[in-house]
Design a protein around this motif. Structure first.
Motif, PDB file in Angstrom:
ATOM      1  N   UNK A 192      54.249  16.939  66.174  1.00  0.00           N
ATOM      2  CA  UNK A 192      53.120  17.832  66.387  1.00  0.00           C
ATOM      3  C   UNK A 192      52.061  17.169  67.254  1.00  0.00           C
ATOM      4  N   UNK A 193      51.389  17.996  68.035  1.00  0.00           N
ATOM      5  CA  UNK A 193      50.159  17.591  68.701  1.00  0.00           C
ATOM      6  C   UNK A 193      49.138  18.683  68.419  1.00  0.00           C
ATOM      7  N   UNK A 194      48.106  18.322  67.675  1.00  0.00           N
ATOM      8  CA  UNK A 194      47.070  19.267  67.266  1.00  0.00           C
ATOM      9  C   UNK A 194      45.798  18.977  68.068  1.00  0.00           C
ATOM     10  N   UNK A 195      45.328  19.982  68.773  1.00  0.00           N
ATOM     11  CA  UNK A 195      44.116  19.859  69.577  1.00  0.00           C
ATOM     12  C   UNK A 195      42.935  20.422  68.798  1.00  0.00           C
ATOM     13  N   UNK A 196      41.832  19.679  68.797  1.00  0.00           N
ATOM     14  CA  UNK A 196      40.589  20.136  68.181  1.00  0.00           C
ATOM     15  C   UNK A 196      39.551  20.180  69.295  1.00  0.00           C
ATOM     16  N   UNK A 197      39.035  21.354  69.545  1.00  0.00           N
ATOM     17  CA  UNK A 197      38.107  21.584  70.650  1.00  0.00           C
ATOM     18  C   UNK A 197      36.769  22.055  70.120  1.00  0.00           C
ATOM     19  N   UNK A 198      35.714  21.403  70.588  1.00  0.00           N
ATOM     20  CA  UNK A 198      34.348  21.876  70.379  1.00  0.00           C
ATOM     21  C   UNK A 198      33.782  22.073  71.786  1.00  0.00           C
ATOM     22  N   UNK A 209      48.810  23.666  79.985  1.00  0.00           N
ATOM     23  CA  UNK A 209      48.500  22.349  80.545  1.00  0.00           C
ATOM     24  C   UNK A 209      49.815  21.567  80.696  1.00  0.00           C
ATOM     25  N   UNK A 210      49.951  20.774  81.739  1.00  0.00           N
ATOM     26  CA  UNK A 210      51.219  20.090  82.005  1.00  0.00           C
ATOM     27  C   UNK A 210      51.725  19.214  80.860  1.00  0.00           C
ATOM     28  N   UNK A 211      50.845  18.581  80.104  1.00  0.00           N
ATOM     29  CA  UNK A 211      51.309  17.743  78.990  1.00  0.00           C
ATOM     30  C   UNK A 211      51.851  18.627  77.865  1.00  0.00           C
ATOM     31  N   UNK A 212      51.222  19.778  77.601  1.00  0.00           N
ATOM     32  CA  UNK A 212      51.768  20.709  76.615  1.00  0.00           C
ATOM     33  C   UNK A 212      53.177  21.129  76.999  1.00  0.00           C
ATOM     34  N   UNK A 213      53.384  21.407  78.275  1.00  0.00           N
ATOM     35  CA  UNK A 213      54.707  21.822  78.749  1.00  0.00           C
ATOM     36  C   UNK A 213      55.738  20.712  78.582  1.00  0.00           C
ATOM     37  N   UNK A 214      55.305  19.474  78.613  1.00  0.00           N
ATOM     38  CA  UNK A 214      56.199  18.333  78.449  1.00  0.00           C
ATOM     39  C   UNK A 214      56.636  18.159  77.000  1.00  0.00           C
ATOM     40  N   UNK A 215      55.740  18.441  76.078  1.00  0.00           N
ATOM     41  CA  UNK A 215      56.004  18.190  74.663  1.00  0.00           C
ATOM     42  C   UNK A 215      56.888  19.277  74.058  1.00  0.00           C
ATOM     43  N   UNK A 216      57.886  18.863  73.279  1.00  0.00           N
ATOM     44  CA  UNK A 216      58.718  19.818  72.556  1.00  0.00           C
ATOM     45  C   UNK A 216      58.261  19.945  71.111  1.00  0.00           C
ATOM     46  N   UNK A 217      57.263  19.183  70.733  1.00  0.00           N
ATOM     47  CA  UNK A 217      56.714  19.220  69.373  1.00  0.00           C
ATOM     48  C   UNK A 217      55.911  20.506  69.173  1.00  0.00           C
ATOM     49  N   UNK A 218      55.585  20.790  67.921  1.00  0.00           N
ATOM     50  CA  UNK A 218      54.711  21.913  67.602  1.00  0.00           C
ATOM     51  C   UNK A 218      53.330  21.653  68.199  1.00  0.00           C
ATOM     52  N   UNK A 219      52.764  22.654  68.859  1.00  0.00           N
ATOM     53  CA  UNK A 219      51.428  22.533  69.425  1.00  0.00           C
ATOM     54  C   UNK A 219      50.507  23.476  68.674  1.00  0.00           C
ATOM     55  N   UNK A 220      49.319  22.996  68.304  1.00  0.00           N
ATOM     56  CA  UNK A 220      48.346  23.843  67.626  1.00  0.00           C
ATOM     57  C   UNK A 220      46.959  23.544  68.165  1.00  0.00           C
ATOM     58  N   UNK A 221      46.047  24.464  67.920  1.00  0.00           N
ATOM     59  CA  UNK A 221      44.689  24.348  68.457  1.00  0.00           C
ATOM     60  C   UNK A 221      43.690  24.934  67.471  1.00  0.00           C
ATOM     61  N   UNK A 222      42.626  24.197  67.201  1.00  0.00           N
ATOM     62  CA  UNK A 222      41.436  24.710  66.537  1.00  0.00           C
ATOM     63  C   UNK A 222      40.344  24.674  67.586  1.00  0.00           C
ATOM     64  N   UNK A 223      39.852  25.840  67.972  1.00  0.00           N
ATOM     65  CA  UNK A 223      38.835  25.914  69.025  1.00  0.00           C
ATOM     66  C   UNK A 223      37.548  26.485  68.449  1.00  0.00           C
ATOM     67  N   UNK A 224      36.460  25.776  68.670  1.00  0.00           N
ATOM     68  CA  UNK A 224      35.154  26.202  68.159  1.00  0.00           C
ATOM     69  C   UNK A 224      34.155  26.232  69.297  1.00  0.00           C
ATOM     70  N   UNK A 225      33.467  27.343  69.410  1.00  0.00           N
ATOM     71  CA  UNK A 225      32.402  27.491  70.377  1.00  0.00           C
ATOM     72  C   UNK A 225      31.119  27.062  69.696  1.00  0.00           C
ATOM     73  N   UNK A 226      30.442  26.071  70.263  1.00  0.00           N
ATOM     74  CA  UNK A 226      29.207  25.556  69.676  1.00  0.00           C
ATOM     75  C   UNK A 226      28.060  25.695  70.663  1.00  0.00           C
ATOM     76  N   UNK A 227      26.856  25.640  70.148  1.00  0.00           N
ATOM     77  CA  UNK A 227      25.684  25.641  71.023  1.00  0.00           C
ATOM     78  C   UNK A 227      25.261  26.943  71.543  1.00  0.00           C
TER      79      UNK A 227
END
Length: 140
Positions: free
Chosen positions: A94-100, A122-140
């Protein structure tokens, strides 16, 4: 075609040996890595940490381009990638992205849509065969 390279040198056995990794840009120049920096605690890097850095950086840049195409400029994109290695499987699972993100003028729905698209494209996401996930938060 753009080519980038990195070199790894390993000496000794898998568990007791040590290695160094260097990048073409020399940002990493004989950076140490070992069994301990990969599976325990130690001073140095490891392949999973390097993939996490690559994924976070790639995603942030792709998101910036996608936001710009939609007419937005981020004040800040703070991305952490958490790469999970399962030693039993011998695989990154897995590669889990956390975005603020601080993006003036964007609506939450549009932000979520652009962030998800960027995660997939994104090119690195396309390279990975692992599960990809994202938590995205809009702040400010």
């Amino acid at each position: 075609m753009i080519n980038r390279k990195a070199t790894a040198i390993w000496k000794g056995t898998g568990k007791e040996g040590t290695g160094t990794v260097s990048t073409q840009s020399t940002v990493l120049d004989n950076a140490q890595y070992s069994f301990n920096t990969r599976f325990a605690e130690g001073i140095g890097t490891n392949p999973e940490e390097l993939i996490a850095a690559a994924h976070a950086g790639c995603f942030a840049m792709k998101l910036s381009f996608e936001l710009n195409a939609a007419g937005f400029t981020a004040d800040e994109l703070n991305v952490t990638a958490i790469v999970s290695l399962d030693p039993a499987q011998g695989a990154i699972t897995k590669s889990h992205l956390v975005l603020k993100a601080t993006i003036p003028g964007i609506e939450a729905e549009q932000f979520a849509e652009i962030a998800e698209k960027s995660k997939k494209e994104c090119p690195i996401s396309k390279l990975l065969t692992a599960e990809l996930s994202l938590d995205a938060e809009l702040v400010g």
